[in-house]
Design a protein around this motif. Structure first.
Motif, PDB file in Angstrom:
ATOM      1  N   ALA A 199      -7.082   3.376  -8.962  1.00  0.00           N
ATOM      2  CA  ALA A 199      -6.399   4.552  -9.513  1.00  0.00           C
ATOM      3  C   ALA A 199      -7.321   5.196 -10.540  1.00  0.00           C
ATOM      4  CB  ALA A 199      -5.072   4.158 -10.154  1.00  0.00           C
ATOM      5  N   VAL A 243      -6.508   2.487  -1.606  1.00  0.00           N
ATOM      6  CA  VAL A 243      -6.234   1.058  -1.438  1.00  0.00           C
ATOM      7  C   VAL A 243      -7.286   0.478  -0.502  1.00  0.00           C
ATOM      8  CG1 VAL A 243      -4.594  -0.655  -0.602  1.00  0.00           C
ATOM      9  CG2 VAL A 243      -3.770   1.344  -1.844  1.00  0.00           C
ATOM     10  N   CYS A 266      -5.965  -1.822  -5.403  1.00  0.00           N
ATOM     11  CA  CYS A 266      -5.667  -0.413  -5.628  1.00  0.00           C
ATOM     12  C   CYS A 266      -6.643   0.160  -6.656  1.00  0.00           C
ATOM     13  CB  CYS A 266      -4.229  -0.251  -6.113  1.00  0.00           C
ATOM     14  SG  CYS A 266      -3.830   1.430  -6.621  1.00  0.00           S
ATOM     15  N   MET A 278      -5.951   8.046  -5.905  1.00  0.00           N
ATOM     16  CA  MET A 278      -5.712   6.635  -5.624  1.00  0.00           C
ATOM     17  C   MET A 278      -6.196   6.278  -4.226  1.00  0.00           C
ATOM     18  SD  MET A 278      -1.913   6.007  -7.246  1.00  0.00           S
ATOM     19  CE  MET A 278      -2.117   4.228  -7.165  1.00  0.00           C
ATOM     20  N   ALA A 283       0.833  -1.199   0.000  1.00  0.00           N
ATOM     21  CA  ALA A 283       0.000   0.000   0.000  1.00  0.00           C
ATOM     22  C   ALA A 283       0.871   1.253   0.000  1.00  0.00           C
ATOM     23  CB  ALA A 283      -0.926  -0.005   1.216  1.00  0.00           C
ATOM     24  N   LEU A 302      -2.930  -5.858  -5.449  1.00  0.00           N
ATOM     25  CA  LEU A 302      -1.640  -5.670  -4.788  1.00  0.00           C
ATOM     26  C   LEU A 302      -1.291  -6.988  -4.100  1.00  0.00           C
ATOM     27  CD1 LEU A 302      -2.059  -2.119  -3.227  1.00  0.00           C
ATOM     28  CD2 LEU A 302      -1.049  -2.763  -5.407  1.00  0.00           C
ATOM     29  N   THR A 306       2.371   1.928  -3.440  1.00  0.00           N
ATOM     30  CA  THR A 306       1.409   2.398  -4.437  1.00  0.00           C
ATOM     31  C   THR A 306       1.353   3.910  -4.517  1.00  0.00           C
ATOM     32  OG1 THR A 306       0.069   0.441  -4.028  1.00  0.00           O
ATOM     33  CG2 THR A 306      -1.022   2.273  -5.116  1.00  0.00           C
TER      34      THR A 306
END
Length: 644
Positions: free
Chosen positions: A237, A144, A235, A142, A131, A224, A134
């Protein structure tokens, strides 16, 4: 005594394998303030059965007399969020973060959907290195989510998109953060990512309340994975399809056009600053054989804007490598621009092979000049031109395995020896840049092969939860049991020290030392006699044959012949020839005790000499002069064919 549940982010530990899984408590309240719905999770949280609360004023659940204040705040709003203190059925007071969405009920009447993410204090959403990885230098929105589809992390872009801070969303599912059919569909795709490990494309509604769901954004859901390949998180995005529309629609939500404009300007400024800073930081680290290097950069969570933290890795002559980490005072575009100027200056000074203390002295002078130039532009005098910038500069030599360091007001680096010992290097503490007139001193130390050298900015050791000593202890613990890969060591250090997004920018540079052993280095002492040039060529031929570099012999002979001749003719004894075989590079060096630097010039047609260094410049990939305390070294590098 019963342990009371807490919202995620409060009272959390670092392990994720203990404690009761989180859940979401929900309730509905009509526009008159009466409870109309009460979930099982709400009963579990507060201890009231539905019959005890449904049909009664919601204000009775408040531990403090703030009911009227809440009603006034809710008037005309589409969403509310904040922290309130509720009274449990057993009499305990419980402070919770609540998120409320206004919607139309099944009968058309208005009602509020109130949600709260609840976790056992022993359960945590933190400590996951993937995390953290990322969010590095991410320009888009973004977030998580864990495998239960509850939010673990949200970056600044996601906070801006939803007008919620990360702490207000922790532990909630996406449809609970922003209720809409598109987010229900997106959550279904998240489950698919967890189950199959395959990325998915979605169009979620990532907008503050009151913005039409018709203006969605495109997003990728990506798995992930942990080192074993298991999906540990998802994740999200996203990029808004119409940034302008979002800016236009955000203004009426704030009930103040001036405030809305300020938020939009701040958001654009942060994006511009991040883009500028990303372009100024190294996009990739250079190939070199002396060190195995990994880096991390984490922007601050504050709204002050990005800071001026930077790092760099600079290959030097003689197979050496320079490492630099710096921190410019202030935030925003000006700090990023100053950072870019200083990073360029460091690279330029490093190219002329200045020792660390002299390099910082020249950098100090540059900051003084920059501050004088900016003094009349309205800059704050204390930070104009980079005054107060801190910097640490280190040079590592894989042949001698020695490291030379100097620092200007910067935290000292840490070393983790191969035997597990971790300590701070006692580098003399020079003043921050821009103060002028004060000297910088160096520390030279030998680092065993396989040592970890850790450079960082002060944001790493200033987390909000504990003091610097505790942060250092956590970092030392992570370094005492380093992973095989330096990339993993970076993640371990961040996970050990940071449990929240940092309040100040963090730059982290970790290098594992390598050594060039005697079988890769050859040295000869030469007499100051023109007849010795032929002997130097023979030494070169024999050594390259031993290294099986016969294809490089002709050029190497010519380079060595010219460098030795130059030292005999213009230098002073003693004279020394050194050859270094570093991967696909052959380095030829000739030392003499004269400090006079050679000058490259183009010989005239009838000149008998003056062509030597011009020939070296044409034959070598790069060449130069390195001054030392007792003389100088002229060096030249030639690339070898792949596979040699």
């Amino acid at each position: 005594m019963e342990r009371l549940p807490t919202p995620p982010g409060e009272g959390q530990g670092e392990a994720r394998d203990a404690g009761e899984p989180p859940y979401t408590a929900t309730a509905t309240i009509d526009d008159q303030g009466f409870v109309t719905g009460w979930s099982e999770e709400a009963r579990r949280l507060l201890g009231y059965a539905p019959a005890q609360v449904v049909g009664f004023p919601a204000a009775q659940l408040l531990a403090d007399d703030v009911g009227e204040q809440v009603r006034r705040a809710a008037a005309g709003q589409e969403r509310l969020n904040g922290t309130v203190t509720l009274r449990r059925g057993d009499g305990h007071r419980l402070r919770l973060g609540l998120l409320a969405h206004h919607r139309r009920g099944s009968g058309g009447a208005g009602e509020w959907l109130v949600v709260c993410a609840v976790a056992d204090p022993a359960y945590t959403f933190r400590g996951e290195a993937p995390a953290e990885r990322t969010f590095l230098q991410a320009p888009c929105a973004m977030a998580v989510f864990d495998t239960d589809l509850r939010l673990m992390r949200a970056n600044a872009g996601m906070e801006d998109a939803l007008s919620l801070e990360e702490r207000q969303m922790l532990g909630l599912r996406l449809p609970e953060i922003a209720p809409c059919p598109a987010n229900d569909e997106a959550e279904g795709k998240m489950r698919l990512v967890v189950k199959t490990g395959q990325s998915q494309q979605v169009k979620p509604c990532l907008h503050p309340a009151g913005i039409s769901a018709g203006h969605s954004c495109s997003a990728t859901l990506a798995p992930l994975r942990d080192p074993d390949g298991q999906v540990r998180a998802v994740c999200l995005a996203a990029h808004h399809e119409s940034q302008g529309y979002l800016a236009q629609e955000r203004t009426p939500l704030l009930n103040d056009a001036d405030v809305g404009t300020a938020v939009d300007i701040a958001t654009r400024a942060r994006t511009t600053t991040m883009t500028l800073q990303n372009s100024l930081l190294p996009q990739t680290l250079p190939d070199q054989a002396a060190l195995e290097v990994a880096s991390r950069y984490l922007p601050a969570a504050t709204r002050a804007g990005l800071g001026g933290d930077w790092f760099d890795v600079i290959p030097l002559s003689g197979a050496r490598v320079a490492l630099v980490v710096g921190d410019v005072v202030g935030h925003g575009i000006r700090a990023s621009a100053t950072m870019g100027r200083l990073r360029t200056a460091v690279r330029t000074l490093a190219e002329v092979d200045l020792p660390p203390d002299e390099l910082l002295t020249h950098l100090d002078d540059l900051v003084l000049h920059l501050s004088a130039e900016e003094g009349g532009t309205g800059s704050t005098p204390e930070t104009a031109g980079g005054i107060g910038t801190t910097c640490l500069y280190a040079v590592y030599d894989p042949v001698s395995r020695r490291c030379t360091l100097a620092r200007a007001g910067h935290p000292p680096p840490a070393v983790a020896a191969p035997n597990g010992t971790v300590y701070l290097l006692d580098v003399p503490a020079g003043p921050p840049l821009g103060l002028g007139g004060l000297p910088f001193e160096t520390l030279e130390t030998e680092l065993p092969e396989g040592s970890l050298l850790v450079l960082y900015t002060d944001g790493l050791l200033q987390p909000r939860e504990h003091d610097i000593d505790e942060a250092l202890d956590n970092m030392f613990t992570a370094l005492a049991r380093p992973a095989t890969q330096v990339e993993t060591v970076c993640d371990s250090v961040l996970a050990a020290v940071l449990t929240h997004r940092p309040d100040d920018d963090v730059a982290l540079l970790i290098a594992r030392t390598r050594a060039l052993h005697a079988d890769k280095v050859a040295v000869w002492n030469l007499a100051s006699d023109p007849a010795i040039v032929a002997q130097a060529r023979r030494h070169t031929t024999d050594q390259l044959a031993a290294w099986r570099l016969d294809d490089a012999t002709l050029i190497a002979e010519l380079i060595v012949s010219e460098l030795v001749t130059n030292a005999i003719r213009y230098g002073r004894p003693p004279i020394q020839l050194r050859l270094i075989h570093e991967d696909n590079t052959l380095i030829s060096e000739v030392f003499d005790s004269s400090s006079t630097a050679p000058h490259l010039r183009r010989a005239r047609l009838f000149d008998e000499g003056g062509r030597g260094l011009l020939m070296v410049a044409q034959l070598a990939h790069r060449w130069g002069t390195r001054h030392g305390p007792l003389g100088k070294t002229i060096w030249a590098e030639q690339f070898l064919a792949a596979g040699t």
